[in-house]
Scaffold this motif. Sequence first.
Motif, mmCIF file in Angstrom:
data_model
loop_
_atom_site.group_PDB
_atom_site.id
_atom_site.type_symbol
_atom_site.label_atom_id
_atom_site.label_comp_id
_atom_site.label_asym_id
_atom_site.label_seq_id
_atom_site.Cartn_x
_atom_site.Cartn_y
_atom_site.Cartn_z
ATOM 1 N N GLU A 1 1.014 -1.247 0.096
ATOM 2 C CA GLU A 1 -0.001 -0.067 0.074
ATOM 3 C C GLU A 1 0.782 1.299 -0.012
ATOM 4 O OE1 GLU A 1 -2.741 0.151 3.192
ATOM 5 O OE2 GLU A 1 -3.739 -1.873 2.647
ATOM 6 N N CYS A 2 0.446 2.292 -0.720
ATOM 7 C CA CYS A 2 0.979 3.409 -0.749
ATOM 8 C C CYS A 2 0.338 4.558 -0.326
ATOM 9 C CB CYS A 2 1.955 3.725 -2.041
ATOM 10 S SG CYS A 2 0.790 4.033 -3.533
ATOM 11 N N ALA A 3 1.032 5.569 0.098
ATOM 12 C CA ALA A 3 0.079 6.768 0.542
ATOM 13 C C ALA A 3 0.740 7.865 -0.543
ATOM 14 C CB ALA A 3 0.333 7.232 1.846
ATOM 15 N N CYS A 4 -0.290 8.654 -1.185
ATOM 16 C CA CYS A 4 0.384 9.512 -2.300
ATOM 17 C C CYS A 4 0.080 11.121 -1.625
ATOM 18 C CB CYS A 4 -0.295 9.401 -3.598
ATOM 19 S SG CYS A 4 -0.376 7.842 -4.166
ATOM 20 N N PHE A 5 1.090 12.032 -2.034
ATOM 21 C CA PHE A 5 0.919 13.407 -1.792
ATOM 22 C C PHE A 5 1.176 14.192 -3.050
ATOM 23 C CE2 PHE A 5 1.860 11.256 2.269
ATOM 24 C CZ PHE A 5 0.842 11.923 2.958
ATOM 25 N N ARG A 6 0.601 15.339 -3.106
ATOM 26 C CA ARG A 6 1.191 16.251 -4.192
ATOM 27 C C ARG A 6 1.817 17.466 -3.678
ATOM 28 N NH1 ARG A 6 -4.487 18.883 -6.383
ATOM 29 N NH2 ARG A 6 -5.872 18.296 -4.413
ATOM 30 N N THR A 7 3.132 17.592 -4.156
ATOM 31 C CA THR A 7 3.884 18.413 -3.505
ATOM 32 C C THR A 7 4.333 19.676 -4.394
ATOM 33 O OG1 THR A 7 5.738 16.844 -3.903
ATOM 34 C CG2 THR A 7 4.561 16.987 -1.718
ATOM 35 N N SER A 8 4.793 20.647 -3.699
ATOM 36 C CA SER A 8 5.745 21.843 -4.623
ATOM 37 C C SER A 8 6.538 22.319 -3.514
ATOM 38 C CB SER A 8 4.755 22.936 -5.080
ATOM 39 O OG SER A 8 5.476 24.037 -5.612
ATOM 40 N N ILE A 9 7.883 22.723 -3.837
ATOM 41 C CA ILE A 9 8.748 23.539 -2.983
ATOM 42 C C ILE A 9 8.238 24.850 -2.751
ATOM 43 C CG2 ILE A 9 10.728 21.900 -3.301
ATOM 44 C CD1 ILE A 9 11.661 24.418 -5.084
ATOM 45 N N TRP A 10 7.094 25.421 -3.530
ATOM 46 C CA TRP A 10 6.855 26.712 -3.567
ATOM 47 C C TRP A 10 5.671 27.061 -2.656
ATOM 48 C CZ3 TRP A 10 10.391 29.703 -5.300
ATOM 49 C CH2 TRP A 10 11.352 29.369 -6.071
ATOM 50 N N ASP A 11 4.988 26.111 -2.171
ATOM 51 C CA ASP A 11 3.777 26.317 -1.436
ATOM 52 C C ASP A 11 3.888 25.187 0.153
ATOM 53 O OD1 ASP A 11 2.806 23.726 -2.007
ATOM 54 O OD2 ASP A 11 1.474 24.747 -3.595
ATOM 55 N N GLU A 12 2.663 25.177 0.824
ATOM 56 C CA GLU A 12 2.837 24.490 2.070
ATOM 57 C C GLU A 12 2.565 22.769 1.861
ATOM 58 O OE1 GLU A 12 -1.465 25.219 0.422
ATOM 59 O OE2 GLU A 12 0.025 26.569 1.062
ATOM 60 N N THR A 13 2.173 22.422 0.583
ATOM 61 C CA THR A 13 2.013 20.979 0.335
ATOM 62 C C THR A 13 3.378 20.323 0.750
ATOM 63 O OG1 THR A 13 2.397 21.503 -2.042
ATOM 64 C CG2 THR A 13 0.513 21.356 -1.544
ATOM 65 N N LEU A 14 4.550 20.864 0.570
ATOM 66 C CA LEU A 14 5.809 20.072 1.011
ATOM 67 C C LEU A 14 5.781 19.736 2.337
ATOM 68 C CD1 LEU A 14 8.420 19.057 -0.279
ATOM 69 C CD2 LEU A 14 9.308 20.984 0.321
ATOM 70 N N TYR A 15 5.241 20.777 3.302
ATOM 71 C CA TYR A 15 5.156 20.548 4.700
ATOM 72 C C TYR A 15 3.956 19.446 5.163
ATOM 73 C CZ TYR A 15 8.701 24.408 5.521
ATOM 74 O OH TYR A 15 9.631 24.983 5.600
ATOM 75 N N LYS A 16 3.093 19.469 4.375
ATOM 76 C CA LYS A 16 1.787 18.669 4.671
ATOM 77 C C LYS A 16 2.340 17.319 4.468
ATOM 78 C CE LYS A 16 -2.645 17.448 3.224
ATOM 79 N NZ LYS A 16 -3.288 17.300 4.456
ATOM 80 N N ALA A 17 3.025 16.948 3.429
ATOM 81 C CA ALA A 17 3.618 15.528 2.945
ATOM 82 C C ALA A 17 4.636 15.252 4.041
ATOM 83 C CB ALA A 17 3.891 15.533 1.580
ATOM 84 N N TRP A 18 5.448 15.784 4.347
ATOM 85 C CA TRP A 18 6.660 15.388 5.107
ATOM 86 C C TRP A 18 6.214 15.382 6.667
ATOM 87 C CZ3 TRP A 18 11.393 13.595 4.474
ATOM 88 C CH2 TRP A 18 11.869 13.376 3.273
ATOM 89 N N SER A 19 5.165 16.255 7.092
ATOM 90 C CA SER A 19 4.816 16.175 8.525
ATOM 91 C C SER A 19 3.963 14.626 8.301
ATOM 92 C CB SER A 19 3.696 17.294 8.553
ATOM 93 O OG SER A 19 4.310 18.566 8.853
#
Length: 301
Positions: free
Chosen positions: A147-165
Motif C-alpha cells: 500500500e502507498c500513500a500519495c501526496f502532491r507537493t511543490s517547494i513553492w507552497d505548503e504542500t511540501l510541509y503537509k507531506a513530510w509532516s
Amino acid sequence: VLLMGKSGSGKTSMRSIIFANYIARDTRRLGATIDVEHSHVRFLGNLVLNLWDCGGQDTFIENYFTSQRDNIFRNVEVLIYVFDVESRELEKDMHYYQSCLEAILQNSPDAKIFCLVHKMDLVQEDQRDLIFKEREEDLKRLSRPLECACFRTSIWDETLYKAWSSIVYQLIPNVQQLEMNLRNFAQIIADEVLLFERATFLVISHYQCKEQRDIHRFEKISNIIKQFKLSCSKLAASFQSMEVRNSNFAAFIDIFTSNTYVMVIMSDPSSAATLINIRNARKHFEKLERVDGPKHSLLMR
C-alpha cells in the motif's frame, strides 16, 4: 526510508528545505546527487534519521537494483519515491518505481511506502486535482500488494510541509501518548493547540476543540514561521516566541520543550494566563520526551 526518484525530480531540493533550512529559491544552486548522499538528521532529540538520498541518474538506478540491491533495500523502514509530474518519461519512471517495490517486497516487506507527485506548481491550477487523482490511482494500482500513500507537493507552497509532516508523524514512537496529553492540555486552555518539531517546524501533533475553516492552516503556519526563523538567523537573531491578537482571537507561539514549539489559539483574546499555562505544561511534556527511553535510530535511505 529511501529517498528515491529520477534525476531532476526534486528529491534533494525538498530534503534541503525540510532538514537543511534552505528556502525554495536557494535550491536552484543545488547540483545533481552523485550515487548516494548520507546525512544524519536529529529529530525530536532522540530520533535520528539516517537519510540516504539516492541519485536518480539511470546508471545509479540500475546499480541499485543489481550490485547494490542488498545494501540499499535491506532493513528499509520507509520508501519515499518522488515523481516529477511533468516528466516526459512516465513509463520509464513507473518501471523504476515497480523495480523498487519488487526489491522492497523481497528485502523489507514491512516498509511504509510514500509517493510524492512533485512540482505541482507547474500544472495549471484548474488541472491539478484531476492530474493528481489520475496519478494516485495509477500508483496505488502499481503498488499492490503493498500500500502507498500519495501526496502532491511543490517547494513553492505548503504542500511540501503537509507531506513530510504526515510521513514523520508515522515515525514518532510515542505519538499516541503525546496526542492524549496534548488533548488534555488543549481542553483546559484553548480552542486549538499545535506541536511543532523545533528544527524543521513540521507539525507533529495537534488537537482542536473548535472546528476551523482552513484545512491547510498547519502547513501554512509551518512554512511562514520557518521562513521567519531563517530571516531572523540571517540578522544574527534567534526566534523564540510570537504573539498575534485581534478582536476575534489570540495566537501564541513559544518554545515548549527542548525539541518542540507550541502554538496555542484562543477565541478569547483577552486571556492573560496563556503564557503561564504554557510554562506550567513544559515540565510535563519534557518528562514525556524523557520517558520515551533510549535514542531511536531510523535508517532513512
